[in-house]
Design a protein around this motif. Sequence first.
Motif, short mmCIF file in Angstrom:
data_model
loop_
_atom_site.label_atom_id
_atom_site.label_comp_id
_atom_site.label_asym_id
_atom_site.label_seq_id
_atom_site.Cartn_x
_atom_site.Cartn_y
_atom_site.Cartn_z
N PRO A 197 1.14 2.32 -0.53
CA PRO A 197 0.47 3.06 0.56
C PRO A 197 1.45 3.39 1.68
O PRO A 197 2.44 2.69 1.87
CB PRO A 197 -0.58 2.05 1.09
N TYR A 198 1.18 4.47 2.40
CA TYR A 198 2.01 4.81 3.56
C TYR A 198 1.16 5.57 4.56
O TYR A 198 0.13 6.16 4.19
CB TYR A 198 3.24 5.63 3.14
N PRO A 199 1.55 5.57 5.85
CA PRO A 199 0.73 6.27 6.85
C PRO A 199 1.12 7.74 6.96
O PRO A 199 2.30 8.09 6.80
CB PRO A 199 1.08 5.53 8.14
N MET A 218 -3.57 5.37 7.07
CA MET A 218 -2.97 5.10 5.77
C MET A 218 -3.50 6.02 4.67
O MET A 218 -4.68 6.36 4.64
CB MET A 218 -3.22 3.65 5.34
N ARG A 219 -2.57 6.43 3.80
CA ARG A 219 -2.95 7.15 2.59
C ARG A 219 -2.99 6.16 1.44
O ARG A 219 -2.15 5.26 1.34
CB ARG A 219 -1.90 8.22 2.26
N ALA A 220 -3.94 6.34 0.55
CA ALA A 220 -3.98 5.53 -0.68
C ALA A 220 -2.71 5.81 -1.48
O ALA A 220 -2.20 6.95 -1.49
CB ALA A 220 -5.21 5.91 -1.49
N SER A 221 -2.19 4.79 -2.17
CA SER A 221 -0.97 4.93 -2.97
C SER A 221 -1.14 6.04 -4.00
O SER A 221 -2.15 6.07 -4.71
CB SER A 221 -0.70 3.63 -3.73
N HIS A 222 -0.13 6.93 -4.08
CA HIS A 222 -0.29 8.07 -5.00
C HIS A 222 1.05 8.63 -5.43
O HIS A 222 2.07 8.43 -4.76
CB HIS A 222 -1.13 9.18 -4.33
N LEU A 223 1.00 9.37 -6.52
CA LEU A 223 2.15 10.10 -7.05
C LEU A 223 1.71 11.56 -7.18
O LEU A 223 0.69 11.84 -7.82
CB LEU A 223 2.52 9.51 -8.41
N HIS A 224 2.47 12.47 -6.52
CA HIS A 224 2.10 13.90 -6.52
C HIS A 224 2.55 14.60 -7.80
O HIS A 224 3.66 14.36 -8.29
CB HIS A 224 2.81 14.63 -5.38
N PHE A 225 1.72 15.54 -8.26
CA PHE A 225 2.05 16.43 -9.38
C PHE A 225 1.70 17.87 -9.00
O PHE A 225 0.68 18.11 -8.35
CB PHE A 225 1.18 16.13 -10.63
C1 BEZ Z 1 0.88 13.39 1.47
O1 BEZ Z 1 2.06 13.34 1.36
O2 BEZ Z 1 0.30 13.09 0.50
C2 BEZ Z 1 0.17 13.79 2.74
C3 BEZ Z 1 0.69 13.42 3.96
C4 BEZ Z 1 0.04 13.81 5.13
C5 BEZ Z 1 -1.14 14.53 5.05
C6 BEZ Z 1 -1.65 14.90 3.82
C7 BEZ Z 1 -1.00 14.50 2.65
#
Ligand code: BEZ
Length: 308
Positions: A197-199, A218-225
């Motif tokens: 997780p990260y803010p 905070m954002r839930a832990s994730h991997l972007h595609f």
């Molecule tokens: C992201 O990297 O996933 C993200 C960060 C800030 C706002 C929305 C998404």
Amino acid sequence: MSTEPISAEQLGREAELVERVQRSFDRAPDARLKQLMQALVRHLHAFVGEVRLTEQEWNAAIRFLTEVGHITNDKRQEFILLSDILGISMQVVSVNNEAFENATEATVFGPFFIEGAPLIQNGEDMSFGAVGEPCWVVGSINDTSGAPVPGARIEVWEADEDGFYDAQYSDGRVAARAHLFSDEDGRYRFWGLTPTPYPIPHDGPVGGLLRAVRRSPMRASHLHFMVSAPGYRTLVTHIFVEGDEIGWADSVFGVKESLIREFAKHPVGAPTPDGRDLGDRGWSDVRFDIVLAPARIENEAAEQKLIP
Ligand code: BEZ
Ligand code: FE
């Protein structure tokens, strides 16, 4: 706040103003702009009427938006962040990626994608030295009939274990991002990092708003595609970690049940799928099978929304 009923005379005055403001857009030559402005006026006035907005509150809102503007520059986009924490970004994603058969769901793009990430071959490592637990990521790219999509371009990017994307460091590093292509069977595989997780940036007015309402950045832990292939709707999505500590409290409402995956943990010394020696590090693995919608869905949706 007064609980007195509002008189018919007063409601009539308010409705008359809404009508007049809407009519001021009647002669707009661009029909779509006219529709957008009239609906915006209707909804904004409905908000003012419903909450009986005070002049002090309106001034505070203007001050807030002014601060959002002042902190925004070519590196920091506080307006998008505001749209994110209000769920608007996610709703726009949803409206523009309509459900189609078993196509994989989309989610927010976020601010950390960068064009021109390095090319890796299947099986290679996209972390490029970023800190974190190695994660073996595999999956397939198929269309909604189940046919494999070979040669799909797959962009992947993520934060390191300290919660930062490469772009957030000032040393110009390129790490934890890459692109690769699905093989002739529509399959892909690469080494990445187990997401943590990260803010979202919370040192500006949007962070202040989150604190005022006791919400976490905070954002839930994730991997972007991001997956694209000719003839298919480009898919922008993430996978989320099952059992994540943030989970549904994700500050930008990006989490979807269908995108949560098990990241299985393997202890130090456990053999890796490709025989790679990870030394004294444990690792995880995850499968993400992706289904692409046809591009015509995108076109039809756009056409239907055009005003005659
Ligand atoms: C992201 O990297 O996933 C993200 C960060 C800030 C706002 C929305 C998404
Ligand atoms: Fe992200």
